[in-house]
Design a protein around this motif. Structure first.
Motif, PDB file in Angstrom:
ATOM      1  N   THR A  85     105.601 -94.892 -14.575  1.00  0.00           N
ATOM      2  CA  THR A  85     106.289 -93.599 -14.692  1.00  0.00           C
ATOM      3  C   THR A  85     107.233 -93.543 -15.881  1.00  0.00           C
ATOM      4  O   THR A  85     107.571 -92.452 -16.349  1.00  0.00           O
TER       5      THR A  85
ATOM      6  N   TRP B 238     103.132 -88.318  -8.762  1.00  0.00           N
ATOM      7  CA  TRP B 238     103.482 -89.398  -9.682  1.00  0.00           C
ATOM      8  C   TRP B 238     104.984 -89.536  -9.889  1.00  0.00           C
ATOM      9  O   TRP B 238     105.456 -90.565 -10.356  1.00  0.00           O
ATOM     10  N   ASN B 239     105.756 -88.500  -9.575  1.00  0.00           N
ATOM     11  CA  ASN B 239     107.178 -88.548  -9.948  1.00  0.00           C
ATOM     12  C   ASN B 239     107.994 -89.515  -9.095  1.00  0.00           C
ATOM     13  O   ASN B 239     108.918 -90.166  -9.583  1.00  0.00           O
TER      14      ASN B 239
ATOM     15  N   THR C  29      99.836 -92.778 -11.551  1.00  0.00           N
ATOM     16  CA  THR C  29     100.462 -93.938 -10.897  1.00  0.00           C
ATOM     17  C   THR C  29      99.506 -94.611  -9.905  1.00  0.00           C
ATOM     18  O   THR C  29      99.886 -94.905  -8.774  1.00  0.00           O
TER      19      THR C  29
ATOM     20  N   THR D 168     106.610 -87.974 -17.747  1.00  0.00           N
ATOM     21  CA  THR D 168     105.463 -88.798 -17.365  1.00  0.00           C
ATOM     22  C   THR D 168     104.142 -88.121 -17.675  1.00  0.00           C
ATOM     23  O   THR D 168     103.200 -88.761 -18.143  1.00  0.00           O
TER      24      THR D 168
END
Length: 490
Positions: free
Chosen positions: A76, A137-138, A166, A306
């Protein structure tokens, strides 16, 4: 099974972190089939057996905390310290779900009421079977674990499709679970792009989908789920407001505002994007905000953006805001891929894209309001409804404002604090989605209610559900109902 692969990249450097399979429809079907078999074994363990194994999983994740945080950092770009914080929160949620599942979901007696006085009424919550989880993904550990841990504690097997940004984190989470629970593939990860998630959502053996992502993508996932009437939990984006009321601790409010807006480069669904400050404290708030924001540096205090495509949205919003409002900090030049420096703009019209649309970057718009009521009305004037924040020196007014915010969650004199309380449900309304994870509501989200009424004895002269019922028996019923419910309350 497909042999196609894709790479996860470090967004800060562009270097390859890992290579992962693009799982196709056959691979997803096989994973769901394994999960379906494992779900039977997992359910038969009962609450006590699952509790012990989930606590073992918690211990394994805790042992691997540093290595997992490093992997989150690499995929990330966020600082290792921030990755560590999200994993710690995830650990607390695994613990809560494991320890509270029996109390929340287990069988319990409920009242049969006057009419059902001869019945023993029992309510319990049973597993669904296989739950599919599509993660973001965060916060690649904390956010999906809010569904994974609760679905597992409720007795389900899980197939997890992490974000293509991710995938390594998602694979690692399943590997750690297999270390704690080696007997059956109760928790599996499939990797790939959007189509892999669609394969999962369309599998009729998946009994519920938990999705976290954008509102637009949620609608596509819902369409896939609709093919089999598969229910869904949707945790989507937000345009969260931060209200600063009269009497607020200005230093604390500014500190919380900056963290809520800039942490994780603003890539937080419950992050601060709109700030409304009452006239009485506007000047000191803006003065302190201007001083403090100058000390926060992209690449040092928070990481890169990201998802590269998000940079275009962030830049468009900054361009719009600075043309129509007054830049306090930053501007169009703040976008220097893959980083975005902090941007604060005041007096932006409420109909601007930078105020109406989710930015998902380290930017905030600030507006002066005549009082807290106007701030509340502006805060609620949005299609989103995820979270909000209130800072005030008046506890009662702060709580009133927090309750009146049209959101699923709110924080008072703190920011995003509700996410750390495992017993509080997490979710929104409107374009922010529906359903809840975390807490007792999160456990029930991944279970089906089962109601059982057992007759303990027959009531003489009250054969109400029989073709042998006599007119006088119905008259007795009418008299009882009239006695219980026929009088108006004054």
């Amino acid at each position: 099974m497909t042999t196609l692969t894709f790479e996860s990249l470090n967004p800060a450097t562009g270097t390859v972190v890992g290579s992962h399979h693009k799982h196709d429809a056959e691979a997803v079907r096989e994973a769901v089939g394994r999960a379906q078999e494992a779900a039977v074994w997992w359910e038969e363990l009962g609450h006590a057996g699952r509790r012990r194994r989930l606590l073992d999983y918690k211990a394994v994740v805790t042992r691997e905390l540093r290595a997992l945080a490093q992997l989150v950092h690499e995929e990330t770009g966020k600082p290792v310290a921030d990755a560590t914080l999200e994993i710690v929160l995830a650990i607390t949620h695994i613990d809560w779900a494991a320890r509270n599942a029996r109390k929340v979901l287990g069988p319990r007696r409920v009242s049969g009421g006057m009419i059902g006085a001869n019945l023993a009424a029992t309510l319990e919550y049973l597993p669904l079977g296989v739950v599919g989880i599509i993660g973001p993904w965060n916060y690649p550990v904390f956010t999906p674990m809010g569904s994974i841990a609760y679905a597992l504690a409720a007795g389900n097997a899980v197939v997890f499709k992490p974000s293509e940004f991710t995938p390594g984190v998602g694979v690692k989470l399943a590997e750690l679970f297999a270390e704690a629970v080696p007997e059956r593939p109760v928790f599996q990860t499939v990797t790939g792009l959007g189509e892999t998630g669609a394969f999962l959502a369309r599998d009729p053996r998946v009994k519920k989908i938990a999705f976290t992502g954008s509102t637009a993508t949620a609608k596509r996932v819902m369409a896939a789920c609709a093919e089999n009437l598969t229910p869904m939990v949707a945790e989507c984006g937000g345009k969260d407001a931060f209200i600063v009321d009269d009497g607020a601790d200005i230093e604390a409010a500014v500190d919380a505002c900056l963290w809520g807006a800039l942490a994780n480069a603003g890539q937080t669904c419950v992050g601060v994007e709109r700030v409304y400050v009452v006239d009485a404290v506007y000047e000191p708030f803006m003065r302190t905000l201007s001083e403090r924001v100058a000390t926060v540096k992209a690449g040092e205090h928070y990481g890169p953006i990201t998802m590269p495509a998000q940079l275009d949205i962030i830049k468009r919003h900054i361009d719009d805001a600075t043309k129509s409002g007054r830049a306090v900090t930053g501007g169009p030049d703040s976008v220097r891929p893959p980083y975005v420096d902090p941007v604060v703009v005041e007096d932006v019209p409420e109909d601007s894209p930078s105020v109406r649309e989710e930015t998902f970057g380290p930017t905030i718009t600030v507006r002066r309001t005549k009082d807290a009521q106007e701030a509340l009305e502006l805060a609620n004037d949005t299609s989103y409804g995820l979270a909000g924040t209130v800072f005030s020196g008046d506890r009662r007014r702060a709580m009133r404002l927090a309750r009146a915010m049209r959101t699923g969650m709110a924080a008072v004199n703190s920011v995003i604090s509700f996410a750390g309380v495992a017993s509080l449900p997490f979710g929104g309304t409107g374009d922010s989605g529906f359903g809840r994870i975390h807490g007792a509501d999160g456990l029930r989200e991944f279970a089906r209610a089962k109601s059982i009424a057992r007759q303990r004895f027959a009531v003489p002269g009250m054969r109400l559900t029989s073709f042998s019922r006599q007119p006088e028996e119905l008259e007795r019923l009418i008299k009882v109902v009239t006695f219980l419910h026929g009088r108006r309350k004054r």
